[in-house]
Write a protein that holds these residues in place. Structure first.
Motif, PDB file in Angstrom:
ATOM      1  N   ASN A 122       0.992  -1.227  -0.042  1.00 48.81           N
ATOM      2  CA  ASN A 122       0.248  -0.091  -0.368  1.00 48.81           C
ATOM      3  C   ASN A 122       0.912   1.389   0.093  1.00 48.81           C
ATOM      4  N   SER A 123       1.936   1.493   0.995  1.00 47.91           N
ATOM      5  CA  SER A 123       2.821   2.666   1.420  1.00 47.91           C
ATOM      6  C   SER A 123       3.320   2.965  -0.619  1.00 47.91           C
ATOM      7  N   ALA A 124       3.850   1.741  -0.864  1.00 49.32           N
ATOM      8  CA  ALA A 124       4.631   1.357  -2.170  1.00 49.32           C
ATOM      9  C   ALA A 124       3.600   2.738  -2.917  1.00 49.32           C
ATOM     10  N   LEU A 125       2.864   2.112  -3.287  1.00 49.11           N
ATOM     11  CA  LEU A 125       1.675   2.523  -4.563  1.00 49.11           C
ATOM     12  C   LEU A 125       1.726   4.205  -3.959  1.00 49.11           C
ATOM     13  N   TYR A 126       0.689   3.899  -3.105  1.00 49.79           N
ATOM     14  CA  TYR A 126       0.344   5.596  -2.309  1.00 49.79           C
ATOM     15  C   TYR A 126       2.048   6.739  -2.266  1.00 49.79           C
TER      16      TYR A 126
ATOM     17  N   VAL B  61      -7.749   5.418  -2.067  1.00 45.29           N
ATOM     18  CA  VAL B  61      -6.191   5.610  -2.382  1.00 45.29           C
ATOM     19  C   VAL B  61      -6.487   7.168  -3.215  1.00 45.29           C
ATOM     20  N   TRP B  62      -6.923   7.801  -3.105  1.00 45.21           N
ATOM     21  CA  TRP B  62      -6.586   9.461  -3.639  1.00 45.21           C
ATOM     22  C   TRP B  62      -7.577   9.764  -2.576  1.00 45.21           C
ATOM     23  N   ALA B  63      -7.197   9.251  -0.992  1.00 49.15           N
ATOM     24  CA  ALA B  63      -7.733  10.478   0.121  1.00 49.15           C
ATOM     25  C   ALA B  63      -6.492  10.466   0.304  1.00 49.15           C
ATOM     26  N   MET B  64      -5.078   9.095   0.024  1.00 46.69           N
ATOM     27  CA  MET B  64      -4.049   9.165   0.446  1.00 46.69           C
ATOM     28  C   MET B  64      -2.697  10.004  -1.066  1.00 46.69           C
ATOM     29  N   VAL B  65      -3.745  10.361  -1.676  1.00 51.40           N
ATOM     30  CA  VAL B  65      -2.549  11.163  -3.082  1.00 51.40           C
ATOM     31  C   VAL B  65      -3.440  12.574  -3.064  1.00 51.40           C
ATOM     32  N   LEU B  66      -4.421  13.191  -3.114  1.00 54.82           N
ATOM     33  CA  LEU B  66      -4.586  14.427  -3.287  1.00 54.82           C
ATOM     34  C   LEU B  66      -4.577  15.225  -2.513  1.00 54.82           C
ATOM     35  N   PRO B  67      -5.078  15.283  -1.139  1.00 51.62           N
ATOM     36  CA  PRO B  67      -5.043  16.206  -0.238  1.00 51.62           C
ATOM     37  C   PRO B  67      -4.025  17.208   0.192  1.00 51.62           C
ATOM     38  N   ASN B  68      -2.368  15.994  -0.190  1.00 50.64           N
ATOM     39  CA  ASN B  68      -0.993  16.707  -0.185  1.00 50.64           C
ATOM     40  C   ASN B  68      -0.585  16.957  -1.852  1.00 50.64           C
ATOM     41  N   ALA B  69      -1.159  16.742  -2.244  1.00 40.42           N
ATOM     42  CA  ALA B  69      -0.202  17.046  -4.211  1.00 40.42           C
ATOM     43  C   ALA B  69       0.389  18.113  -4.484  1.00 40.42           C
TER      44      ALA B  69
ATOM     45  N   ASP C   8      -2.484  11.327   7.384  1.00 36.67           N
ATOM     46  CA  ASP C   8      -3.633  11.071   6.903  1.00 36.67           C
ATOM     47  C   ASP C   8      -4.547  10.255   6.475  1.00 36.67           C
ATOM     48  N   ALA C   9      -4.032   8.758   6.328  1.00 37.79           N
ATOM     49  CA  ALA C   9      -4.207   7.667   7.145  1.00 37.79           C
ATOM     50  C   ALA C   9      -5.320   7.635   8.331  1.00 37.79           C
ATOM     51  N   LEU C  10      -3.875   7.521   9.221  1.00 37.45           N
ATOM     52  CA  LEU C  10      -4.662   7.757  10.743  1.00 37.45           C
ATOM     53  C   LEU C  10      -6.848   8.364  10.214  1.00 37.45           C
ATOM     54  N   ILE C  11      -6.589   9.314   9.767  1.00 39.17           N
ATOM     55  CA  ILE C  11      -7.916  10.221   9.731  1.00 39.17           C
ATOM     56  C   ILE C  11      -9.153   9.699   8.267  1.00 39.17           C
ATOM     57  N   PHE C  12      -8.026   8.923   7.260  1.00 39.59           N
ATOM     58  CA  PHE C  12      -9.025   9.343   5.913  1.00 39.59           C
ATOM     59  C   PHE C  12      -9.121   8.000   5.689  1.00 39.59           C
TER      60      PHE C  12
ATOM     61  N   TYR D 268      -4.429   0.248   4.579  1.00 43.81           N
ATOM     62  CA  TYR D 268      -3.190   0.915   5.755  1.00 43.81           C
ATOM     63  C   TYR D 268      -1.875   1.163   5.198  1.00 43.81           C
ATOM     64  N   PRO D 269      -1.753   1.967   4.864  1.00 48.28           N
ATOM     65  CA  PRO D 269       0.158   2.430   4.667  1.00 48.28           C
ATOM     66  C   PRO D 269       1.173   1.347   5.624  1.00 48.28           C
ATOM     67  N   LEU D 270       2.154   1.467   5.201  1.00 52.30           N
ATOM     68  CA  LEU D 270       2.898   0.957   6.501  1.00 52.30           C
ATOM     69  C   LEU D 270       3.283   1.172   7.961  1.00 52.30           C
ATOM     70  N   GLN D 271       3.469   2.622   7.977  1.00 51.95           N
ATOM     71  CA  GLN D 271       3.470   3.628   8.709  1.00 51.95           C
ATOM     72  C   GLN D 271       2.451   2.743  10.070  1.00 51.95           C
TER      73      GLN D 271
END
Length: 317
Positions: A97-101, A161-169, A234-238, A245-248
């Motif tokens: 997941n972390s690699a994809l995000y 997936v876009w919740a991890m990509v777009l907010p901090n794009a 962001d992963a914790l919220i969204f 979940y990402p690795l962290q």
């Protein structure tokens, strides 16, 4: 032609004025060199030793680590922490997941930063100063966590997936670095020459601007790789689905579970509590190594771009 002589001896022509002998370094210069070497050496040790200690502690017996017996080499060598961590299927899912995000977010962010910085660097852009001020305003004022969550929710991006990509794009600070780099490293004559050759704006950007901006691209890729790989909040919220979940966040949950298990064993017997604490210490150090290893592998390859592009984009006017 005769050569002038003095007392019957041939006088060789002069080779010019003699150069003054270079004086050795003064005592003050030597003292400064020694002090600078000591200070820089101490800084290097202060930075590298914690990383080395974590690596050594991840292969050491937790009892030896807690007793202060671990300094430079592992004591009571063990790979139990890595074994427990890497046999957990959620860890491998988190790595995927972390690699994809990280890949999607880095690609999108670099594209937005480079295009935005280039547009703002164009001196013929209408309302260029106003647009720059509007961009920079977002660096000092933010809506806050709740409005941000509501926006993501209303857009239907939660648990995607876009919740991890777009907010901090788009990072405005990186846009300003790219803008400064384009203005200082790429003269306006390049655009004029490409216009004479009939190149369009897109052809000029992709064929001339980007190939000449490799140092900047390397810096932006490295910055966004580090940022997105370490993304946690962001992963914790969204994200509510633990399979996304990402690795962290996966490592955080593993650490929380180990601490809860240790506290639960405290009420049963001390032997179980001590074993749970031991496993928790092993997993904790192994988690740090596993989560930072990809960045430690990538960073040396991007170091030359970081030195060239970062300094050019940040310091040149």
């Amino acid at each position: 032609m005769s050569t002038p002589t003095v007392a019957g001896r041939v006088r060789m022509p002069s080779a010019g004025p003699r150069r003054p002998r270079s004086r050795g370094r003064s005592a003050g210069e030597r003292a400064y060199t020694v002090v600078a070497a000591v200070v820089l050496g101490g800084a290097v040790v202060a930075i590298l030793y914690p990383l080395w200690f974590i690596l050594v502690a991840s292969f050491s017996d937790p009892d030896a680590v807690n007793a202060g017996e671990v300094w430079l080499m592992p004591q009571g060598f063990t790979t139990d922490g890595y074994g427990r961590l890497l046999t957990d299927v959620t860890v491998w899912r988190g790595i995927g997941n972390s690699a994809l995000y990280t890949s999607l977010a880095t690609l999108l962010s670099c594209a937005l930063v480079l295009t935005s910085g280039y547009v703002l660097a164009r001196r013929d852009l209408p309302w260029r100063r106003l647009l720059t001020v509007l961009f920079m305003t977002t660096m000092f004022f933010d809506g806050g966590m709740i409005p941000r969550y509501l926006v993501v929710k209303d857009l239907g991006l939660l648990d995607s997936v876009w919740a991890m990509v777009l907010p901090n794009a788009l990072a405005v600070w990186n846009v300003m670095i790219a803008r400064t780099y384009f203005r200082s490293a790429l003269p306006d004559e390049l655009r004029e020459a490409s216009q004479l050759d009939g190149a369009s704006e897109f052809r000029h950007f992709f064929s001339i601007v980007l190939p000449l901006s490799k140092p900047l691209i390397g810096v932006m890729v490295l910055i966004h790789l580090v940022w997105n790989w370490n993304a946690f909040f962001d992963a914790l919220i969204f994200l509510g689905d633990d399979t996304k979940y990402p690795l962290q966040l996966v490592l955080r949950n593993i650490l929380v579970r180990s601490e809860v298990a240790a506290q639960g064993n405290l009420t049963s017997d001390l032997a179980s509590y001590a074993e749970a604490q031991r496993v928790g210490e092993l997993v904790k150090y192994a988690m740090v190594v596993v989560s930072t290893l990809p960045l430690l592998i990538v960073s040396p390859f991007a170091q030359r771009y970081l030195n060239r592009g970062g300094v050019s984009g940040a310091l040149k006017a």
